[in-house]
Design a protein around this motif. Structure first.
Motif, mmCIF file in Angstrom:
data_model
loop_
_atom_site.group_PDB
_atom_site.id
_atom_site.type_symbol
_atom_site.label_atom_id
_atom_site.label_comp_id
_atom_site.label_asym_id
_atom_site.label_seq_id
_atom_site.Cartn_x
_atom_site.Cartn_y
_atom_site.Cartn_z
ATOM 1 N N HIS A 1 79.532 65.967 121.449
ATOM 2 C CA HIS A 1 78.207 65.574 121.868
ATOM 3 C C HIS A 1 77.329 66.772 121.904
ATOM 4 N N SER A 2 77.756 67.805 122.878
ATOM 5 C CA SER A 2 76.766 68.805 123.040
ATOM 6 C C SER A 2 76.729 69.729 121.786
ATOM 7 N N GLY A 3 77.222 69.480 120.977
ATOM 8 C CA GLY A 3 77.004 70.248 119.477
ATOM 9 C C GLY A 3 78.055 71.337 119.453
ATOM 10 N N ASN A 4 79.246 71.298 120.083
ATOM 11 C CA ASN A 4 80.166 72.523 119.873
ATOM 12 C C ASN A 4 81.327 71.764 118.833
ATOM 13 N N ARG A 5 81.233 72.243 117.631
ATOM 14 C CA ARG A 5 82.285 71.715 116.932
ATOM 15 C C ARG A 5 83.447 72.793 116.713
ATOM 16 N N SER A 6 83.321 73.402 117.565
ATOM 17 C CA SER A 6 84.635 74.727 117.437
ATOM 18 C C SER A 6 85.779 73.951 118.073
ATOM 19 N N ILE A 7 87.020 74.445 117.831
ATOM 20 C CA ILE A 7 88.230 74.035 118.223
ATOM 21 C C ILE A 7 88.424 74.724 119.737
ATOM 22 N N GLN B 1 97.135 78.455 111.650
ATOM 23 C CA GLN B 1 96.245 79.504 110.801
ATOM 24 C C GLN B 1 94.707 79.477 110.901
ATOM 25 N N LYS B 2 94.501 78.098 110.884
ATOM 26 C CA LYS B 2 92.838 77.854 110.952
ATOM 27 C C LYS B 2 92.606 78.182 112.577
ATOM 28 N N VAL B 3 93.323 77.906 113.293
ATOM 29 C CA VAL B 3 92.988 78.434 114.837
ATOM 30 C C VAL B 3 92.944 79.896 114.823
ATOM 31 N N GLU B 4 93.887 80.750 114.340
ATOM 32 C CA GLU B 4 93.950 81.810 114.323
ATOM 33 C C GLU B 4 92.630 82.586 113.732
ATOM 34 N N GLU B 5 92.083 81.998 112.678
ATOM 35 C CA GLU B 5 90.846 82.453 112.085
ATOM 36 C C GLU B 5 89.542 82.215 112.743
ATOM 37 N N ARG C 1 100.434 85.322 115.989
ATOM 38 C CA ARG C 1 100.642 83.831 115.822
ATOM 39 C C ARG C 1 102.249 83.569 115.659
ATOM 40 N N MET C 2 102.418 82.526 116.082
ATOM 41 C CA MET C 2 103.755 82.109 115.981
ATOM 42 C C MET C 2 103.710 80.649 115.681
ATOM 43 N N ASP C 3 104.288 80.559 114.396
ATOM 44 C CA ASP C 3 104.278 78.985 113.867
ATOM 45 C C ASP C 3 105.389 78.828 112.743
ATOM 46 N N ALA D 1 99.534 92.475 122.125
ATOM 47 C CA ALA D 1 98.473 91.639 121.715
ATOM 48 C C ALA D 1 97.775 91.117 122.740
ATOM 49 N N ASP D 2 96.559 90.469 122.765
ATOM 50 C CA ASP D 2 95.998 89.944 124.059
ATOM 51 C C ASP D 2 95.933 88.348 123.844
ATOM 52 N N ILE D 3 96.307 87.932 122.547
ATOM 53 C CA ILE D 3 96.275 86.683 122.506
ATOM 54 C C ILE D 3 97.497 86.084 121.683
ATOM 55 N N LEU D 4 98.063 85.018 122.282
ATOM 56 C CA LEU D 4 99.497 84.593 121.281
ATOM 57 C C LEU D 4 99.125 83.068 121.039
ATOM 58 N N ILE D 5 98.956 82.784 119.936
ATOM 59 C CA ILE D 5 98.705 81.525 119.553
ATOM 60 C C ILE D 5 100.067 80.940 118.781
ATOM 61 N N GLY D 6 100.269 79.749 119.183
ATOM 62 C CA GLY D 6 101.478 78.993 118.592
ATOM 63 C C GLY D 6 101.592 77.478 118.864
#
Ligand code: ADP
Ligand code: ZN
Ligand code: ZN
Length: 738
Positions: A407-413, A502-506, A519-521, A543-548
Motif C-alpha cells: 500500500h505504501s508503494g514498496n513492491r520489493s520482497i 534466485q530472484k531474491v538473490e538478484e 545462496r543455498m537452495d 559472505a555477509d548474507i546467506l539466502i536459503g
C-alpha cells in the motif's frame, strides 16, 4: 487349517525374494511367529532359518512341503528382533512383509570390507597455526580448511573429511607429505592419548541440563525405560544433554542410536559427537554405498561401535545391547517414510525400545503436536529447558505486514524495515540470514493487497492452482474457476505466490551491490557436499548474507549472525494440508533460533501477509504453549490428529474410470464396516489426491478418522485381504498433504 511358515536361511535382502516354505506342526504352533529361528530339513541335511511370515496359502503342492523340525531357543539373535519389528511395522502401517523386511535389513555385499581410516595431526598446534596462516595467505582454501579442522580436533575419520568437509584425497596426501598429518587404518590405530584429550573437552552441564539428565537416569537406574520429551528452546543445550545420557548408558555396557535429520547432520554436529566419543561413533547417511552401509551394519553387530548417528534408517542398527534411542528435532517430517511401510521413526523407536529394554528421548524446540499431546496425556514424560545456555537471550522478533508495504508503494520482497536493519549489519560487519519459506509451494492463490487466501468452504484448507485456471480442494474435491479479482477487496493483485531464491538473490544484490551473498537452495546444493561448503564458507565469514530455503535453519551455530529475515512467513500456512500452522510455527521458531547465538543478541524480522494469524503471532512471541492451545483446539474441532487418528487410503490406477468406480466401492464397503461405529469413526472421500495424476497414473484418497487406532488397523487389515484392481497404499497419521 494348516499353517505355513515362510523361512529365509540368511539375513540379506537377496534371500528375501525366494523364501522356503515349511508347514508348522501343531506341537510347535504357539512358539512360531515372525523372527523366530527354526530348524528344518533342506535336501538331506538340516538348516537353520528365520521365520519371516506365517500364511495359510501354500506356494507349492502341499505334499512337497516339509514340516519345521524344531525351534531354536537360548539367546535371541539380533536378527530375530529386527524381523519381529518388521512384522509389527507390516501390520501397523500396511505393506508386504517383503517391503517391511527390506526397510529393516541391509543389502549384503560380499565385497572386501572398506577399511575405516583416520587422519591424525602430528604437527604441534603452534606449528600448525603457522602453516595455516601460510595456506591462508596463499589462498590454499582446501588445505586451510583441513588444517583448521585438525587444530580443533587432532583425530578425525577420513570419510568425514572427504565427505563433510569436501576435501580431496590429493589434499590429504599433500599434507601428509608435508609431515603435518598421518593416515592410519582402524586396525593399526590405537591412541590412548587422543582419547584422554577428548575427555578434557567435556562441557559441564548447567543446572537445568543436569536436572533433565538426572530425571531420565533416575528412572533408568530403576529399570524404568520410558519415552521422554525434552522441550528445549533453541540453543538451550539439548545436544549436550544427549551426549551426557549416552555416556551414562555406555558406561553400563549399553549402546545408543541417535537420529538426526539428514539436513542437520553437518560436520559441526558430527564433530561434537567425535570430540566426546571418538571412534566409538559411526555415522550413517543416505550417500553411503550398499557396501559401506553393510560395513556399518557389521561394525554395529560386532560391537566395534556403540553409537550410531544418522537419519531415519539408523533406527535399524543391529545393536543387541540397545539402551537408548535419541530423536533430535523430533517434529521433523523427514522421520516419516514416504514409501510403504509408511512408518514414523518415533513410533518404531518406541516399539524397538520396548522390545530391547531401552529408553527413548525426543528433543525439540517445537515439539510435534503429536508428542506434546502425548506428553500431556501422560504417555511421555515432559522435561523442559526454558533458557538458552549462559543466559543468552532469545532473539527479539517483530512482524512486518507486507500488505502495508504494498500500500505504501514498496513492491520489493524486502520490507523497508528489513532493508534498514540489513544495512546496519553490513556496516557493523555482522551477518544476516534471509530465509525464504518455500515449503508446500503447491500454488495457493492469495491477494497481495489484502492477504486473503482462496479456501475451500468445506475443509478450511487453501485451494490449489490447477491447469485451465481451476482452483481445487485436495481434501474433498471442491473446485472453482480462479477469480480474476479478490473476492474480499476487489483488488486485481490476486495471484499464485512464486518467488524463487534466485530472484531474491538478484534483488538483494541490486539493493546491496557491495554485499557478499551466498545462496543455498536445491539448485546450489545439487553437487556432492556443496551444502557443507556453503555452510563452511558462511561460517568463516566469507559472505555477509546467506539466502536459503528450509535448508539453512538446521544444525549450524553461526556466532556472527545477528539478523534473520523471514521473507514470506505465511507460505507454509496456505498449503493444502491441515499441518500448515504447525509447520509455519516450527519454521519461524527454528529460523529465528539461528539469530544471536554468539555474544551479540539477535534480531528477527518476520514478513507476512497474515500478521494476525495465531501461528505467526505466537511464533513472534516464541510462545509454544499458546500456539499449542490454539492449534489443538482447532484439531479437536476438525477431528484431526493427534486428537483423532487418521488413516489415509490411497488408490492408484492408470485407468481413471476403473479407479473412480473402485474408490466409490471401497468407500461403500468401508461405510458398511463402520455401521456400528458412527459415533467414533468417520470416512471421507473419495477425493483426488494432492497430486491427482503422476506419470499418467491417477490417484484418489479416502480418509478415515477415529479415536481408536486399532479400529483403523482392523479396517486396513480387511481391505488388505480384499481383492482390488487398483494399487492401494495406507498412511497412518500423515505428516504432510496427500
Ligand atoms: P540445542 O541443541 O538446544 O540448540 P546445543 O546443545 O547445540 O543446543 O548448545 C548450544 C551451544 O551452547 C553449543 O555451542 C554448546 O556447545 C553450548 N553449550 C551447551 N551446554 C553448555 C554448557 N552447559 N555450558 C556452556 N556451553 C554450553
Ligand atoms: Zn483482497
Ligand atoms: Zn474441501
Amino acid at each position: 487349517m494348516t499353517l505355513f511358515a515362510n523361512v529365509i536361511v540368511d539375513i540379506s535382502i537377496e534371500k528375501l525374494d525366494r523364501p522356503f516354505q515349511y508347514s508348522i506342526p501343531d506341537s510347535l504352533a504357539d512358539r512360531i511367529h515372525p523372527g523366530v529361528q527354526i530348524e528344518a530339513p533342506f535336501g538331506n541335511r538340516s538348516i537353520k532359518g528365520y521365520v519371516i511370515e506365517i500364511t495359510d496359502t501354500p506356494e507349492i503342492e502341499i505334499e512337497r512341503i516339509k514340516p519345521i523340525t524344531g525351534v531354536l531357543s537360548g539367546s535371541v539373535a539380533m536378527e530375530s528382533q529386527l524381523i519381529e519389528l518388521a512384522a509389527w511395522m507390516r501390520q501397523q502401517y500396511g505393506s508386504t512383509m517383503n517391503q517391511a523386511l527390506k526397510t529393516v535389513l541391509p543389502v549384503k555385499k560380499k565385497t572386501k570390507p572398506v577399511e575405516r581410516k583416520w587422519i591424525d595431526r602430528i604437527a604441534t598446534e603452534e606449528e600448525s597455526r603457522k602453516k595455516l596462516a601460510l595456506f591462508e595467505t596463499k589462498h590454499a582454501t582446501a588445505k586451510a580448511r583441513l588444517l583448521r579442522a585438525l587444530i580443533e580436533e587432532p583425530h578425525i575419520e577420513q570419510s568425514l573429511i572427504t565427505g563433510k568437509l569436501n576435501i580431496s584425497t590429493a589434499t590429504i596426501k599433500s599434507l601428509e607429505k608435508d609431515g603435518l598429518i598421518e593416515i592410519s587404518s582402524e586396525r593399526t590405530y590405537r591412541n590412548p592419548v587422543a582419547n584422554l584429550k577428548r575427555q578434557g573437552k567435556q562441557i559441564a552441564l548447567n543446572q537445568n541440563q543436569q536436572a533433565v539428565v538426572d530425571a531420565i537416569m533416575a528412572d533408568y537406574e530403576m529399570q524404568k525405560y520410558g519415552t521422554y520429551l525434552v522441550k528445549g528452546v533453541t540453543g538451550s543445550g539439548k545436544t549436550e544433554v544427549y551426549m551426557e545420557l549416552i555416556a551414562k548408558v555406555l558406561k553400563k555396557g549399553k549402546q545408543a542410536i541417535v537420529l538426526i535429520p539428514e539436513i542437520a547432520l553437518t560436520y559441526q554436529t558430527v564433530m561434537r559427537f567425535y570430540n566426546r566419543f571418538g571412534d566409538r561413533v559411526s555415522i550413517i547417511n543416505s550417500r553411503l554405498s550398499d557396501g559401506e552401509r553393510y560395513d556399518q551394519y557389521l561394525r554395529a553387530k560386532n560391537h566395534d561401535v556403540d553409537i550410531i548417528i544418522g537419519p531415519r534408517s539408523a533406527l535399524f542398527a543391529p545393536f543387541d545391547q540397545l539402551g537408548l534411542i535419541i530423536i533430535d528435532e523430533e517434529h521433523e517430517t523427514s522421520y516419516k517414510s514416504e514409501n510403504a511401510p509408511r512408518y514414523h521413526a518415533r513410533e518404531v523407536a518406541i516399539k524397538r525400545a520396548q522390545m530391547s529394554g531401552a529408553s527413548v528421548v525426543l528433543g525439540s524446540a517445537t515439539p510435534s503436536l503429536e508428542s506434546y499431546y502425548r506428553a500431556k496425556e501422560g504417555d511421555f514424560k515432559l522435561l523442559e529447558l526454558n533458557q538458552r545456555v549462559e543466559e543468552k537471550p532469545l532473539p527479539s522478533c517483530e512482524i512486518i505486514d507486507l500488505r502495508e508495504e504494498l500500500h505504501s508503494g514498496n513492491r520489493s520482497i524486502l520490507s523497508r524495515r528489513l532493508q534498514a536493519l540489513m544495512e546496519q549489519r553490513l556496516e557493523r560487519g555482522q551477518q544476516t540470514m534471509l530465509f525464504l519459506n518455500r515449503r508446500g509451494l503447491s500454488g495457493f492463490v492469495s491477494c497481495r493487497s489484502c492477504g486473503t487466501v482462496i479456501k475451500c468452504p468445506h475443509c478450511d484448507v487453501s485451494l490449489s492452482q490447477h491447469r485451465g485456471g481451476k482452483l481445487m480442494c485436495h481434501y474433498c474435491g471442491y473446485e472453482i474457476q480462479q477469480p480474476k479479482v479478490c473476492p474480499e477487496c476487489g483488488s486485481k493483485y490476486i495471484m499464485g505466490f512464486k518467488a524463487g531464491t534466485q530472484k531474491v538473490e538478484e534483488m538483494v544484490q541490486k539493493r546491496f551491490p557491495n554485499a557478499r551473498i551466498l545462496r543455498m537452495d536445491y539448485d546450489t546444493t545439487r553437487t556432492k557436499d556443496s551444502y557443507e561448503s556453503i555452510l563452511n564458507a558462511f561460517g568463516n565469514h566469507e559472505a555477509d548474507i546467506l539466502i536459503g530455503t528450509q535448508m539453512i535453519v538446521k544444525g549450524h551455530d553461526f556466532a556472527n549472525v545477528t539478523l534473520v529475515g523471514i521473507l514470506a512467513a505465511d507460505m507454509s500456512l496456505n498449503v493444502a494440508d491441515f499441518h500448515g500452522p504447525e509447520r509455519t510455527f516450527d519454521l519461524i521458531t527454528q529460523a529465528a533460533g539461528r539469530a544471536g547465538r554468539g555474544d551479540i543478541p539477535g534480531q528477527v524480522v518476520i514478513q507476512t501477509y497474515s500478521p494476525d494469524h495465531y501461528a505467526i503471532e505466537t511464533a513472534k512471541n516464541q510462545d509454544y504453549e499458546h500456539f499449542y492451545e490454539m492449534e489443538i483446539a482447532y484439531r479437536r474441532l476438525m477431528n484431526y490428529p493427534p486428537v483423532r487418528n487418521m488413516l489415509v487410503i490411497q488408490l492408484t490406477n492408470e485407468n481413471e474410470e476403473i479407479l473412480n468406480t473402485e474408490a466409490e466401492n471401497i468407500k461403500i464397503y468401508i461405510d458398511k464396516m463402520l455401521v456400528n461405529h458412527r459415533k467414533d469413526c468417520m470416512a471421507i472421500g473419495p477425493a483426488d489426491a494432492g497430486i491427482a495424476k503422476i506419470n499418467d497414473i491417477y490417484r484418489k484418497v479416502i480418509y478415515i478418522k477415529s479415536e481408536k487406532e486399532d479400529l483403523l488397523v482392523a479396517i486396513k487389515d480387511r481391505l488388505e485381504r480384499k481383492q482390488a484392481i487398483s494399487n492401494i497404499q495406507y498412511d497412518f497419521n500423515p505428516v504432510s498433504g496427500f
